[in-house]
Structure formats: C-alpha cells, structure tokens
Motif scaffolding. Structure first.
Motif, short mmCIF file in Angstrom:
data_model
loop_
_atom_site.label_atom_id
_atom_site.label_comp_id
_atom_site.label_asym_id
_atom_site.label_seq_id
_atom_site.Cartn_x
_atom_site.Cartn_y
_atom_site.Cartn_z
N ALA A 184 1.09 -1.15 0.31
CA ALA A 184 0.31 0.28 0.13
C ALA A 184 0.53 1.41 0.49
O ALA A 184 0.09 2.59 0.19
N VAL A 185 2.56 1.40 -0.15
CA VAL A 185 3.28 2.84 0.21
C VAL A 185 3.39 2.69 -1.48
O VAL A 185 2.89 4.06 -1.69
N TYR A 186 2.88 2.40 -2.09
CA TYR A 186 3.27 2.03 -3.67
C TYR A 186 2.03 3.34 -4.32
O TYR A 186 1.71 4.05 -5.05
N GLY A 187 0.75 2.92 -3.44
CA GLY A 187 -1.13 4.03 -4.51
C GLY A 187 -1.04 3.42 -5.63
O GLY A 187 -1.19 2.28 -6.53
N MET A 188 -1.66 3.92 -6.53
CA MET A 188 -1.86 3.90 -7.73
C MET A 188 -1.11 3.39 -8.83
O MET A 188 -0.04 4.64 -9.07
N VAL A 189 -0.44 2.49 -9.05
CA VAL A 189 0.72 1.64 -10.08
C VAL A 189 0.21 1.15 -11.32
O VAL A 189 0.99 1.18 -11.93
N GLY A 190 -1.19 1.17 -11.56
CA GLY A 190 -1.67 0.29 -12.94
C GLY A 190 -1.42 -0.90 -13.10
O GLY A 190 -1.27 -1.83 -11.81
N GLN A 191 -0.93 -1.39 -14.05
CA GLN A 191 -0.91 -3.15 -14.39
C GLN A 191 0.79 -3.63 -14.26
O GLN A 191 0.41 -5.00 -13.33
N ASP A 192 0.93 -2.99 -14.23
CA ASP A 192 2.69 -3.19 -14.44
C ASP A 192 3.38 -3.86 -13.34
O ASP A 192 2.79 -3.43 -12.63
N PRO A 193 4.25 -5.00 -13.17
CA PRO A 193 4.32 -5.32 -12.23
C PRO A 193 5.57 -3.96 -11.50
O PRO A 193 6.26 -3.52 -11.75
N VAL A 194 5.27 -3.62 -10.19
CA VAL A 194 5.99 -2.48 -9.55
C VAL A 194 7.44 -2.87 -8.42
O VAL A 194 7.06 -3.78 -7.86
#
Length: 332
Positions: free
Chosen positions: A119-129
C-alpha cells in the motif's frame, strides 16, 4: 538466538512463531490481543500480553530473554477502516512503532524486521511494481506504514541498527499442517471472506467495483501464501545475522509477480470448495487501487527466497481447511 515477535498472536505473526519454533529459535511473543488470539501462539513460545508502546515492558522482555532480533507485526491493517479512523491508524502503526524502536534500540537490539505493505505504492497500474517505484500511498494505512519505513531508515543511520522491511502484497492461506490460520472476527481479506461464504459462515460475498480498468473490471492483486511470506522473514533473519547483512538497510517486495482478479479468486474458491455461493455487486471502496502486482526479483537475489506454495488453488485449499477447523472449534 532469541527473537521478539510483536503481534505474534495474530494471523501472520502466529505463523512466524511456528516457523521460528520449527527452526529451533527461542521466541517471545508480545501481543495486546486486540485482534489476536492467545490460543494461536505455539506453546513453546513465551507469551506476554501487553502494548508494544510500553517501553518499560519491552526493555524488560529484551533484557530478561536476551533478545537478539525483533520482528514487528503488530499493526492495524484494514484500508477502508484507516480512511474512517486515520488518527487511530497513525497511533497504532506509526506512533507505537516509534516507541517500540526507541525501546529496543535503547536495550541494545541491532536487528529489526518490519512488516510493511504494498500500500506504500498507491496507484501503480497493471505492470509489476518494483521497490524503486514512486511512493504515493492513497490511504492512511499505507502512509502510516511508509512513515515507519522512514523512521527505520533514519534510526539505522543514527544507531547500530540493521533492518529488513518487507512490503507484503496480499497474504492468504493457512499453515499446511493446520496449526494456524486467519481467525479474524471481522475478516476483510478476499480469500478469507470467500472461504467463509463457501463454508456457510456468510451469506455470499460482495465485489466492490466492477468498472476498474482491468481485464474483467475487478481489482487485480498478487496473492502470497502466508507460509511463503514467513519463510521470507526467516531468510531476512539469516541475512541480518550474516556478515553481508550487518549494517544493512534492505527493503523488498513479498509477492509472486502474478495477479488475479477478484472474479478469478471467487471462481477459484467456488471450484476448489465445490460450493456456488451468492455473489453481490457493490460500489468501489475508497483506497482500493485497480491493480498491484509485485516485481519480486530483489527478494530472491538478496535473501535467496524461494517460494514453495505459489499456487492459487493450494492457497485456497489451505484457507478452506482452516475455515472448516474454525467452524468445528467455534461450534458453528
């Protein structure tokens, strides 16, 4: 070696205690039982009911049991709840972590493993983060955990503290031997909720949002078996005890790198359980990103982590077995 596990009577914490005991490591559990259960704690562990922010208690435990490392799970973890009660989350997840850090550093502990979150990333889309992605949490839960990561980083510069922060993706399943599982009174995790529906504890399940920009319109998540997750913590503990890990500050993702949608998970639970429970549709919940999947190369390369249970059917099967155990135990 002796390890202090905060939140060790909870879902992930109780599995961590099992893994440590299985590895022949002495364990002390500190839990206030606000959400945990003392019956989940392995009898070979020393259990102390109390608050992680109680500095005197923490120092006594560290000194009495000669604690070498701390694994910190104690936290509040429900995203929608954090939006309704942000100050409660900053207290439980940030303020109390600060108090715990101060106490263990003062007592001379030099190894710390922190339970963080994707959850620290937020809105990241569909690609692996990856761990290098921008950090833009969209909930007080995510922000409270990120603040704790920052504190760890700063404290490790000022003090002889080495740490690993593990950013969990979606944890599910139960101990394959049936010794522990998710026992929350008011569950919110998808596989747990679906397993409750499949075993008759719930009258169906709600899908929150069907209009996301994903293949089937529902949220996509990376599900990791709880036993693989705690194995990553054991790897982190070994890393911190090695010459390579001394003085290090490491942040790693804990996920498989494969996403499943809400619909796919529900269909899997139905198929594995053989029960076709009702599914209802509801509006989106605040704080839910459309999709988040781990890029997990770093944890494999640095800690040597090798997941053994990376199969959604297996995760579901273990979750269902635990739910049936709970039904018998509670007379449901």
């Amino acid at each position: 070696m002796s390890v202090l596990v905060t939140g060790g009577a909870g879902y992930i914490g109780s599995h961590m205690v099992l893994a440590l005991i299985d590895a022949g490591i002495d364990v002390v559990v500190l839990d206030d039982l606000s959400t945990g259960f003392d019956w989940l704690v392995h009898p070979a562990a020393t259990f102390e009911q109390g608050d992680v922010a109680d500095a005197n208690l923490v120092r006594r435990l560290v000194q009495r049991h000669e604690i070498d490392a701390v694994i910190h799970f104690a936290a509040r973890i429900v995203v929608p709840e954090s939006i309704a009660d942000p100050l409660g989350y900053y207290l439980a997840n940030t303020v109390k972590t600060r108090a715990l850090l101060e106490a263990v550093i003062a007592a001379g502990v030099e190894k710390f493993i922190f339970s963080s979150t994707a959850a620290v990333y937020g809105m990241v889309g569909q690609d692996p983060v990856s761990e290098q992605a921008s950090l833009a949490p969209i909930s007080p839960y995510g922000r409270s955990k990120l603040m704790s990561e920052w504190m760890l980083g700063d404290a490790s510069v000022a003090h002889p503290l080495s740490y690993v922060a593990l950013r969990y993706f979606n944890v599910a399943g139960a101990d394959p031997e049936g010794r522990a599982g998710q026992s929350s009174r008011q569950a919110t995790h998808l596989i747990k909720v679906a397993a409750e529906a499949a075993t008759g504890k719930r009258n169906g399940i709600d899908i929150y949002g069907t209009d996301y920009e994903t293949p089937d319109g529902t949220c996509v998540r990376d599900y990791i078996h709880v036993s693989d997750l705690v194995a990553a913590h054991l790897d982190a503990l070994r890393y911190l005890g090695s010459a390579e890990g001394t003085g290090k500050r490491l942040v790693v993702n804990c996920g498989y790198g494969r996403g499943y949608s809400v619909r796919e998970v529900i269909d899997t639970v139905k198929r594995v359980s053989g029960v076709d429970f009702p599914v209802r549709f509801a509006p989106r919940r605040p704080g839910d990103p459309a999709g988040i999947v781990a890029k997990a190369e770093r944890i494999r390369e640095t800690l040597g982590w090798m997941p053994r249970l990376a199969d959604l059917d297996l995760i579901t099967s273990h979750a269902l077995s635990w739910e049936r155990f709970l039904a018998k135990r509670n007379g449901f």
